[in-house]
Motif scaffolding. Structure first.
Motif, mmCIF file in Angstrom:
data_model
loop_
_atom_site.group_PDB
_atom_site.id
_atom_site.type_symbol
_atom_site.label_atom_id
_atom_site.label_comp_id
_atom_site.label_asym_id
_atom_site.label_seq_id
_atom_site.Cartn_x
_atom_site.Cartn_y
_atom_site.Cartn_z
ATOM 1 N N THR A 91 6.538 8.249 41.990
ATOM 2 C CA THR A 91 7.144 8.141 40.662
ATOM 3 C C THR A 91 6.144 7.571 39.657
ATOM 4 N N LYS A 120 3.649 10.007 38.696
ATOM 5 C CA LYS A 120 4.259 11.202 38.090
ATOM 6 C C LYS A 120 3.851 12.474 38.833
ATOM 7 N N ARG A 152 4.415 15.780 40.879
ATOM 8 C CA ARG A 152 5.437 16.828 40.813
ATOM 9 C C ARG A 152 5.101 17.965 41.775
#
Length: 451
Positions: free
Chosen positions: A57, A60, A62
């Motif tokens: 998290t 970030k 993805r």
């Protein structure tokens, strides 16, 4: 290799906020909601899944990006990435741990088929035990010991030499080997790896006599153990987890058998977006002992030559895997603080009159450890994308004659000298050292590769 750590950072958005002592002591424990897949087989020294999520998290990360764990152990980082449909890569030289990571990121088996076949195998093993007189019709784990003249299955002499004495008692070992024989005789290619991993968990956490504290030790011998029952229970949990994972497709997770000190030949250059890992600490723990019992029984190592080959490809974190021709210390020969720590260790050894072969190597293994980590970070640069973010869970140590080694601070200095940007050194938890009664820090060193 994953370590036993916990998570906290005061005011750091990347970690759970913890401000109570009881929270500090419990934050390393796996949460109930995280047990799916992770509990198929875990190092006692594993770090918790929520730590990985925190840094995924914070960074970030993805889907479409790639996360690497170069000391992947039993796959905590890889499993969490797969649950988030993020591609991951793991490097691990311990063959049992490498196998576990591979199985824990293989979610293709049909859950119903797994249940059905597991019940068949457990039935076959129980029938064999009934026939040879080592199983009773009811409550087999409470049955009397078999006739001492009856031949029990056992291990080869070379295999026994690898184990801690009394790691497993004769009758539980016989039950394990009968179950293993049934798995081989009725093998299904699509299910065999998962069934074998469940057997590994059964061996170490059910059949064996080991206990795990700061070190691996041998507890009270078990005269008997319900091996088939425990294995079947593990299989049913595995099948339930597979059903709950939901539909794919999931991102691939590749597990590579290799030396973390040189991943450049294993991984495509410039392909990694993030690293989340925990290397061994310089603490005199022989990490191969943690998985030795199941590794030997399942055939991942057969003799001392196999064990030596594995140890030679590991970071030199303890004196039991130091070899004459080791040269990783050249990577830190000009590092003044590391040299000072080694001199302090040697001075303390002389003052205390410690003369054993292991104690004489304490200073050298410290240099080899940090040299190996420098070598790892140096070679790693080739596979990182510009801007890649890295999180290393590390811990301070005072294992070598109570000389303090601030692992995080030293690795921060090494990383900076190799061109990494230092983002932060986050407090993860503190733990009480039994020998010195000092509070030792476990931290997460956060880096960025500028490229």
């Amino acid at each position: 290799m994953e370590q036993l750590q916990a998570g906290t950072s005061y005011g750091n958005p990347g970690l759970d906020s913890v401000d109570r002592p009881d929270a500090l002591s419990s934050a390393n424990k796996i949460r109930i909601e995280d047990r799916s897949v992770h509990d198929w087989y875990r190092f006692v020294l594993s770090f918790p899944p929520h730590l990985v999520r925190n840094y995924l998290t914070r960074f970030k990360i993805r889907p479409g990006q790639v996360v690497l764990d170069p000391f992947c152990g039993t796959g905590t980082t890889l499993v969490e990435c797969k649950k988030r449909r993020i591609r991951s890569l793991g490097v691990e030289r311990n063959p049992m741990a490498c196998f576990a990571s591979h199985v824990k990121t293989s979610w293709n088996p049909d859950a119903a088929a797994l249940r059905h076949h597991a019940r068949q195998i457990a039935g076959q093993a129980s029938q064999r035990l009934l026939q040879d007189g080592t199983e009773a019709e009811e409550l087999p784990f409470l049955s009397e010991l078999p006739d001492p003249d009856r031949q029990l299955m056992t291990l080869a002499p070379d295999a026994w030499k690898l184990l801690l004495k009394n790691s497993i008692s004769p009758l539980p070992l016989h039950r394990v080997l009968v179950l293993q024989e049934a798995l081989i005789e009725h093998q299904r290619h699509d299910l065999n790896c998962h069934e074998t991993l469940a057997l590994a968990k059964t061996i170490v956490f059910g059949a064996g006599n080991l206990h795990f504290g700061p070190e691996v030790g041998v507890g009270r011998p078990k005269k008997d153990a319900p091996v088939a029952d425990m294995w079947l229970r593990n299989m049913l949990i595995m099948a339930e987890d597979l059903e709950e994972l939901g539909p794919g497709p999931f991102a691939p997770a590749d597990v590579l058998d290799g030396d973390a000190r040189d991943v450049s030949g294993l991984i495509e250059e410039g392909s990694v977006d993030a690293v989340i890992t925990s290397p061994p600490y310089p603490n005199e723990k022989d990490y191969t002992r943690t998985t030795r019992l199941e590794s030997v029984i399942l055939g991942f190592m057969k003799d001392k030559a196999d064990l030596r080959a594995i140890k030679q490809d590991l970071i030199r974190s303890n004196t039991r895997n130091v070899y004459k021709d080791d040269g990783d210390d050249t990577w830190v020969r000009d590092h003044e603080e590391i040299r000072g720590i080694c001199e302090a260790i040697e001075k303390r050894r002389t003052e205390l009159g410690k003369t054993s072969g292991f104690e004489r190597m304490y200073a050298r293994v410290t240099k080899l450890y940090f040299g190996g980590m420098a070598r790892h970070l140096g070679q790693l640069r080739r596979v990182l994308r510009p801007g890649a973010q890295l999180a290393y869970v590390v811990g301070d140590q005072a294992s070598y004659l109570q000389v303090m080694i601030k692992t995080g601070e030293l690795l921060k200095s090494i990383a900076q000298s190799l061109g990494y940007e230092i983002v932060s050194l986050d407090l993860f938890r503190t733990r009480l050292a039994t020998a010195t009664k000092q509070q030792l820090r476990e931290e997460v060193l956060v880096l960025r590769w500028k490229g």
